[in-house]
Design an enzyme around this catalytic site. Structure first.
Site, short mmCIF file in Angstrom:
data_model
loop_
_atom_site.label_atom_id
_atom_site.label_comp_id
_atom_site.label_asym_id
_atom_site.label_seq_id
_atom_site.Cartn_x
_atom_site.Cartn_y
_atom_site.Cartn_z
N SER A 105 21.01 25.82 18.86
CA SER A 105 20.53 25.35 17.56
C SER A 105 19.94 26.49 16.74
O SER A 105 20.17 26.57 15.52
CB SER A 105 19.49 24.25 17.77
OG SER A 105 19.04 23.73 16.54
N ASN A 142 14.99 15.05 13.03
CA ASN A 142 16.36 14.88 12.56
C ASN A 142 17.14 14.20 13.69
O ASN A 142 17.72 14.86 14.55
CB ASN A 142 16.97 16.24 12.21
CG ASN A 142 18.31 16.11 11.51
OD1 ASN A 142 18.95 15.07 11.57
ND2 ASN A 142 18.74 17.17 10.86
N TYR A 171 23.42 18.81 25.55
CA TYR A 171 22.44 18.67 26.63
C TYR A 171 23.04 17.98 27.86
O TYR A 171 22.90 18.46 28.98
CB TYR A 171 21.23 17.88 26.13
CG TYR A 171 20.20 17.62 27.20
CD1 TYR A 171 19.21 18.57 27.48
CD2 TYR A 171 20.19 16.44 27.94
CE1 TYR A 171 18.27 18.35 28.47
CE2 TYR A 171 19.26 16.21 28.91
CZ TYR A 171 18.30 17.16 29.17
OH TYR A 171 17.37 16.93 30.16
N HIS A 210 0.83 -1.21 0.00
CA HIS A 210 0.00 0.00 0.00
C HIS A 210 0.87 1.26 0.00
O HIS A 210 0.60 2.23 -0.74
CB HIS A 210 -0.92 0.00 1.22
CG HIS A 210 -1.70 -1.26 1.38
ND1 HIS A 210 -2.70 -1.62 0.52
CD2 HIS A 210 -1.61 -2.27 2.30
CE1 HIS A 210 -3.21 -2.79 0.90
NE2 HIS A 210 -2.56 -3.20 1.98
N HIS A 269 21.33 27.76 13.06
CA HIS A 269 20.44 27.82 11.90
C HIS A 269 20.44 29.23 11.29
O HIS A 269 20.51 29.39 10.07
CB HIS A 269 19.02 27.42 12.30
CG HIS A 269 18.80 25.95 12.37
ND1 HIS A 269 19.20 25.19 13.45
CD2 HIS A 269 18.22 25.10 11.50
CE1 HIS A 269 18.87 23.92 13.24
NE2 HIS A 269 18.27 23.84 12.07
N HIS A 292 19.89 15.69 16.40
CA HIS A 292 19.38 15.62 17.77
C HIS A 292 20.28 14.78 18.66
O HIS A 292 20.52 15.12 19.83
CB HIS A 292 17.96 15.06 17.78
CG HIS A 292 17.40 14.86 19.15
ND1 HIS A 292 17.49 13.66 19.82
CD2 HIS A 292 16.77 15.72 20.00
CE1 HIS A 292 16.93 13.79 21.01
NE2 HIS A 292 16.49 15.02 21.15
N ARG A 301 12.46 15.73 18.49
CA ARG A 301 13.26 14.52 18.74
C ARG A 301 13.34 13.64 17.51
O ARG A 301 14.38 13.03 17.24
CB ARG A 301 12.66 13.72 19.90
CG ARG A 301 12.90 14.27 21.27
CD ARG A 301 12.62 13.20 22.32
NE ARG A 301 11.26 12.72 22.25
CZ ARG A 301 10.24 13.19 22.95
NH1 ARG A 301 10.45 14.19 23.79
NH2 ARG A 301 9.04 12.69 22.84
N LYS A 327 17.05 20.15 33.91
CA LYS A 327 16.80 19.75 32.52
C LYS A 327 16.15 20.88 31.73
O LYS A 327 16.35 20.98 30.52
CB LYS A 327 15.90 18.51 32.48
CG LYS A 327 14.52 18.72 33.07
CD LYS A 327 13.66 17.50 32.85
CE LYS A 327 12.22 17.77 33.31
NZ LYS A 327 11.35 16.63 33.03
#
Length: 570
Positions: free
Chosen positions: A479, A444, A456, A147, A483, A448, A441, A468
Site C-alpha cells: 500500500s 477506507n 492479506y 443535532h 501511494h 481495505h 480498517r 499474520k
C-alpha cells in the site's frame, strides 16, 4: 545427664535462631517481590476491568442511540448493518484478523480460504469473508439526527462565508472575481489526453474478460492432457502478470510523456490503479471457481432440463461491466440493489463534490501558494520555516477531512445511487478510533476490503503460511509503494515522504498504540493526523515549488534523488 543435654539444646536453639536471622533478608526480599507482583496484577486487573466496563457501557449507549436516533440506518439485523464480514461454519478465531468482526445475518458467497494440507494436520483458522448488505453510509445515517444535521448546516454556512470572503478579496484587492478558476485551469490542463487514455484503458480492461473466458475454455478442453493443461495455465499466468505490469507502466509513463499537471496526473493514476484492482479482483475470484471445477449449470426453469455440461462457469459480460463501475473493489456476480434512484439525494452529493472542489482551489490559492509559492526565491531560515509549517496545519487538515468527505462519501454515494448499489459502507466511524489498527480498517473500507481479500488472505495462506504479522507488513508495504507511486508520478519527482510517513511511521504507530487507553489514544490519533498531514502536504508543496523556482542542474543521476528543498539553499 540432664544437665549435660541442656547446654547442648540451648546451642542448637541458638544455631537455629541464627540461621533464621540469616534467612530473614531472603524472606523479606521474596515477600517484597510477591507484594509488588500482587499490586501490579491488581492494578492491571483494575485497568482491564475498567476498560471492559467502559466498552460494555459504550456498546449499550451505541445500541440505545441506534434504536432511538437511527431508525432508518438498518432495517435488518443490526449486526449486518455495522459489520461487513462473516466467518465460515468451521471454528475460527476472528479476534486477531485485520477486521475482526463477525457478521450475523448473512452468508458467505465464496468458498473457504484454505484447507489443511495434510489429513490430521491442525487446520489454520479460517479468515472471515466479505459480505454485502443493503445499508446506508455512516454519515448518511448520522445526518438523520437533528443535532448532526444542524452541524452539517453550520459547515454549509462556513463554506458560504469563506466564498464571500474570497469574492470580496478578489474584487477589492485584485479588481476582479476569479473564484479559484485559475487553479482549475492550471490543474486540469490536458484533461482531454486523460479522458482519451481512460477510454483506451477500458478497451483493454474489456479485452481481459474475453481473454479470461478463452483461458477457461481451453483449459477445460485440455483436461485429458494434464501436462498441456498446466503449461497453458502457467503461460496465461505469466501473460496476465506481464499485462498488469505493462498497464501500470504505461499509465505512469504517460504522466511524464504528456507533462500532466498534478490534478490531471492524479485522475489518470487513480483511475488506472482502480482498474488494475478491479481486474485482479475479477480474475482472482473467478479463477478459483474455474480451478475448483465449478461447472456451468443449465437454467432449472427450462423445460428440457439437462445435466451439467461440465464447462467452466464464467459470469456473463453484464456482471463484469457493472462491476467495473460499481463503487466496490470486491467482485461478486450480484450485489444488493435499491428499488429506485433518489435523484434529489444524488444531486446533493454531486453539488457537494463541486463545492469541495472549489474549496480546494481556495485553499490552494490563499494558503499553499501564499506560504510556499516563493520557496527557493526568498531567504529562508529555521524560524521562518517553522512559522510556515505551523500556519499550514489547519488548512491541510481541512484538505484531509474534505478529501475524505469528497471521495468516500459524496462521490461514492453519488455513483452508488445512480447504479442502485445497495451496500454504502464505504467507511466506518474511523473518527472514534483510538488505535491505528482501527483507523486503517475503518478509514477506507473499499480499499481495505480489497487488500484484505486479495493480498492479506493470499499472503497468510500461501506465502507466509499462517503468519499474520508478516502478511500485515506485506500489505502495508504494498500500500505504501502504491501511494508513493501515485504521488511521485503525479508530481513528476522522486520525494518518498509518503512512503516514510505511511510505511514506516504509520506501521510503527500501529504497534505502539495497541495498548493505549481509549481517550488518550483517540487524542493522540488526532494529534498525529493533524501534525502528520500538515508536514506531509507542506513538504510536497515545498519540493514542488523548489523544483519550479530554483534553476537546478541535473548533471548526475544522483541529482534527481537529492530533494530540491535541500539543494535550493545548500
Amino acid at each position: 545427664m540432664a544437665t549435660e543435654k541442656q547446654p547442648q539444646r540451648l546451642g542448637e536453639k541458638r544455631k537455629e535462631t541464627e540461621e533464621e536471622d540469616a534467612s530473614l533478608p531472603d524472606l523479606r526480599f521474596v515477600r517484597e517481590k510477591l507484594q509488588k507482583f500482587q499490586s501490579k496484577m491488581l492494578r492491571d486487573f483494575d485497568q482491564r476491568l475498567s476498560c471492559m466496563v467502559e466498552d460494555v457501557l459504550q456498546d449499550l449507549r451505541q445500541q440505545e442511540l441506534r434504536a432511538h436516533e437511527f431508525p432508518n440506518f438498518g432495517k435488518s439485523d443490526p449486526k449486518s448493518t455495522w459489520h461487513n464480514r462473516v466467518t465460515s461454519k468451521a471454528p475460527a478465531d476472528v479476534s486477531d484478523s485485520p477486521n475482526g468482526h463477525a457478521n450475523g445475518g448473512a452468508t458467505p458467497t465464496t468458498t473457504p480460504a484454505h484447507q489443511s494440507e495434510k489429513s490430521g494436520q491442525k487446520q489454520r483458522r479460517r479468515l472471515p469473508e466479505k459480505v454485502f448488505v443493503a445499508r446506508e453510509s455512516y454519515l448518511t445515517a448520522l445526518l438523520q439526527v437533528e443535532h448532526m444535521r444542524t452541524i452539517y448546516h453550520i459547515f454549509y454556512i462556513i463554506l458560504i462565508m469563506f466564498l464571500l470572503n474570497v469574492i470580496c478579496y478578489d474584487y477589492f484587492v485584485d479588481g476582479r472575481i476569479d473564484l479559484g478558476l485559475g487553479t482549475f485551469r492550471g490543474g486540469l490542463r490536458r484533461l482531454h489526453w486523460v479522458m482519451g487514455t481512460w477510454l483506451l484503458e477500458h478497451v483493454f480492461v474489456l479485452a481481459l474478460y474475453f481473454a479470461f473466458r478463452g483461458w477457461a475454455l481451453v483449459r477445460h478442453k485440455l483436461k485429458p492432457h494434464s501436462s498441456l493443461q498446466h503449461f497453458w495455465s502457467h503461460s496465461c499466468l505469466i501473460l496476465y502478470v506481464s499485462y498488469q505490469l505493462v498497464f501500470c507502466f504505461v499509465a505512469s509513463s504517460l504522466c511524464l510523456k504528456f507533462d500532466l499537471p498534478f490534478v490531471s496526473g492524479c485522475v489518470l493514476l487513480l483511475e488506472s490503479t482502480r482498474l488494475l484492482m478491479k481486474m485482479h479482483a475479477f480474475v482472482r475470484y473467478n479463477a478459483a471457481r474455474v480451478l475448483a471445477g465449478k461447472a456451468k449449470q443449465e437454467d432449472p426453469g427450462e423445460e428440457n432440463e439437462e445435466k451439467p455440461t461440465g464447462r467452466p462457469y464464467v459470469p456473463p459480460l453484464s456482471c463484469y461491466i457493472y462491476f467495473l463501475f460499481a463503487p466496490t473493489l470486491i467482485y461478486r456476480d450480484s450485489y444488493p440493489r435499491t428499488s429506485h434512484i433518489r435523484w434529489k439525494f444524488a444531486l446533493n452529493r454531486l453539488l457537494e463534490v463541486v463545492a469541495i472542489a472549489f474549496l480546494f482551489a481556495f485553499i490552494h490559492e490563499r494558503h499553499i501558494h501564499e506560504h510556499f509559492g516563493q520557496y527557493g526565491l526568498e531567504p529562508m531560515d529555521a524560524s521562518k520555516l517553522i512559522f510556515k509549517l505551523f500556519g499550514m496545519l489547519l488548512p491541510c487538515q481541512v484538505i484531509f477531512l474534505c478529501g475524505f468527505y469528497l471521495i468516500l462519501h459524496s462521490w461514492l454515494n453519488f455513483t452508488a445511487e445512480l447504479l442502485r448499489f445497495g451496500d454504502r459502507m464505504f467507511y466506518k466511524d474511523w473518527w472514534t478510533s483510538h488505535t491505528y489498527d482501527a483507523y486503517y480498517r475503518n478509514w477506507n473500507v473499499v480499499v481495505h476490503d480489497w487488500l484484505y481479500e486479495y493480498v492479506y488472505k493470499d499472503m497468510y495462506v500461501h506465502v507466509f503460511r499462517g503468519s499474520k504479522l508478516a502478511a500485515s507488513l506485506a500489505v502495508f508495504m504494498i500500500s505504501a509503494v502504491v501511494h508513493e507511486q501515485i504521488l511521485g508520478f503525479a508530481f513528476q519527482m522522486f520525494f518518498p515522504v509518503m512512503f516514510f510517513f505511511f510505511g514506516i511511521v504509520g506501521v510503527s504507530l500501529v504497534f505502539l498504540m495497541r495498548s493505549a487507553p481509549k481517550v488518550l489514544g483517540n487524542v493522540f490519533l488526532w494529534f498525529s493526523l493533524i501534525s502528520g498531514n500538515g508536514m506531509l502536504m507542506s513538504l510536497y508543496a515545498m519540493e514542488h515549488y523548489a523544483r519550479k523556482n530554483c534553476n537546478l542542474s541535473h548533471d548526475n543521476w544522483t541529482d534527481h534523488l537529492v530533494p530540491a528543498v535541500w539543494r535550493c539553499y545548500n
